[in-house]
Design an enzyme around this catalytic site. Sequence first.
Site, PDB file in Angstrom:
ATOM      1  N   ASN A 129       0.796  -1.228   0.000  1.00 44.38           N
ATOM      2  CA  ASN A 129       0.000   0.000   0.000  1.00 44.38           C
ATOM      3  C   ASN A 129       0.831   1.283   0.000  1.00 44.38           C
ATOM      4  OD1 ASN A 129       0.970  -0.037   2.591  1.00 44.38           O
ATOM      5  ND2 ASN A 129      -1.025  -0.044   3.610  1.00 44.38           N
ATOM      6  N   ASP A 141       3.688 -15.991  15.274  1.00 44.42           N
ATOM      7  CA  ASP A 141       4.512 -15.678  16.441  1.00 44.42           C
ATOM      8  C   ASP A 141       3.573 -15.389  17.615  1.00 44.42           C
ATOM      9  OD1 ASP A 141       6.830 -14.889  17.940  1.00 44.42           O
ATOM     10  OD2 ASP A 141       7.739 -14.213  16.069  1.00 44.42           O
ATOM     11  N   ASP A 152       7.511 -16.946  21.604  1.00 43.41           N
ATOM     12  CA  ASP A 152       8.597 -16.031  21.947  1.00 43.41           C
ATOM     13  C   ASP A 152       9.073 -16.274  23.379  1.00 43.41           C
ATOM     14  OD1 ASP A 152      10.137 -13.588  21.228  1.00 43.41           O
ATOM     15  OD2 ASP A 152       8.967 -12.670  22.843  1.00 43.41           O
ATOM     16  N   GLU A 162      11.067 -20.651  21.296  1.00 39.79           N
ATOM     17  CA  GLU A 162      12.326 -19.909  21.268  1.00 39.79           C
ATOM     18  C   GLU A 162      13.022 -20.118  22.610  1.00 39.79           C
ATOM     19  OE1 GLU A 162      14.143 -15.430  20.574  1.00 39.79           O
ATOM     20  OE2 GLU A 162      12.302 -15.688  21.730  1.00 39.79           O
ATOM     21  N   HIS A 220      15.542 -12.863  13.102  1.00 40.58           N
ATOM     22  CA  HIS A 220      15.445 -11.406  13.181  1.00 40.58           C
ATOM     23  C   HIS A 220      16.270 -10.801  14.314  1.00 40.58           C
ATOM     24  CE1 HIS A 220      12.564 -13.100  15.938  1.00 40.58           C
ATOM     25  NE2 HIS A 220      12.478 -11.947  16.562  1.00 40.58           N
ATOM     26  N   ASP A 221      16.801 -11.618  15.210  1.00 38.78           N
ATOM     27  CA  ASP A 221      17.596 -11.126  16.334  1.00 38.78           C
ATOM     28  C   ASP A 221      19.096 -11.343  16.149  1.00 38.78           C
ATOM     29  OD1 ASP A 221      15.432 -10.230  17.868  1.00 38.78           O
ATOM     30  OD2 ASP A 221      15.100 -12.217  18.729  1.00 38.78           O
TER      31      ASP A 221
END
Length: 527
Positions: free
Chosen positions: A24, A99, A201, A264, A325-326
């Site tokens: 968008n 997640d 998480d 995780e 992503h970490d």
Amino acid sequence: MAASIWWQRGVVYQIYPRSFQDSNGDGVGDLKGIRDRLGYLSWLGVDAIWISPIYPSPMADFGYDVADYCDIDPLFGSLADFDALVASAHTRDIKIILDFVPNHTSERHPWFLESRASRENPKRDWYIWRDGTPDGGPPNNWVSQFGGPAWSFDEATGQYYLHSFLREQPDLNWRNPDVRAAMYDVLKFWLDRGVDGFRVDVIWLLIKDAELRDNPPNPAYAPDQAGINRFLSLYNADQPEVQDVVAEMRAMLDRYQERVLIGEIYLPLERLVAYYGTDLRGAQLPFNFQLINAAWRAPAIAKLVAEYEAALPAGGWPNWVLGNHDQRRIAARVGWAQARIAAMLLLTLRGTPTMYYGDELGLGRVPIPPEAVQDPWEKNEPGLGLGRDPSRTPFQWDDTANAGFSSARPWLPLDPDYKACNVETLRNASGSILDLYRQLLELRRRHAALNSGSFRLIDVQGDALIYERTVRGERILVCLNFSDREQALAMADLSGATILASTHMDRAATMSGAGLRPNEGLVFMLR
């Protein structure tokens, strides 16, 4: 016996939704963007996508501060967009993993607003509130994962609340049965919408010591390390009672057909495997992050693979992760040449592999100028190299403006080399790393020995790692050279072997010579 469940034989692909595809024109990726790119994921050959948080959030930690567990943040779309994504993915036989962020909420979650209203509020005990010490300090010495104390003082009610991460992320009290019931209702909400599983998480942090005792100092701490390393996480993590919570989550998922629970867990191996649970009633896949911090040499990799296989409980299914992503991307850690070896390792070891978006393009560490930094950890503890933005940059689709990710300026900078490092360019380049990933994924699907066979470590010869995958008479040998030097292979078996894949992607069908070229990996079919 071949594995029959999708999460055992399949490959999981993590998507950081802010950075995959913007539909968008606001510079941030969204659910419609993911749906528009399902054709690419089918072409690539992955079986499931794990989507980082998309819930309503103030975005203090980019979605890991949840304000409503049962909706979609308008930044990413709507529940209708989510339902459409699930339906489209399932049509392509791609599973959806969400997640789940149960350790903490946003400070703006209605539960915390109620909890904070007064000490007498019915939801007060939904979070962890305590009086300070006699001198007015925090209740104990616990440290936030993002630096600084893990406690913040609330002037209105005169107590401290616990936050294992940002002060905007208060920890829920998982010892409270009402909290558990409410969170299991969240799981049910998404399972009823067709979600195929959850990545949970920081699952090892959910239960804290009942007495909130001080953590002991870490004798190995150095000033150039993250503040969380100042103390050993003895009382704020991995408490025995957490196993009951994991088992309860698993029981919820087991009410549905073939759902998967992924945890995780950053713990030593002997503690990690405990999360499979008694009689395997815990997480089916406690995330195995050993490759992320491993010394990238054949003997070290062989040792950790052998130790992991030996530590697995009977019937426990292994899994492997190269990045997320970490963490720093694999190409940033080992270099572009060895990133190909890493791909072959990940997709030929026994167990479920998890890929991280962009690794198939060979993305490395994208430079982030100081004025573009977004990550709160980097802002809280600058200069220590802890920033996660370089691994969260937009996916690169083509060589047009903004790499085809968005019509607007992306929320994080692109790789300066995006005109050469993008899907369209690499898709048309024979022998590219994208070509290699696709070939390995197809090979894994085609050969049961790779997706569900047994594993046997054959040898370490110099810096070459050699192992075998076998099922029902099908024998596949993998040889990986972890160095930039030629490596001889002392193996008689290779005389009649057929080469199924090479990281260099230029080999004939049969072996010529007696060794591996620098940074080369080979997959053989043995007679």
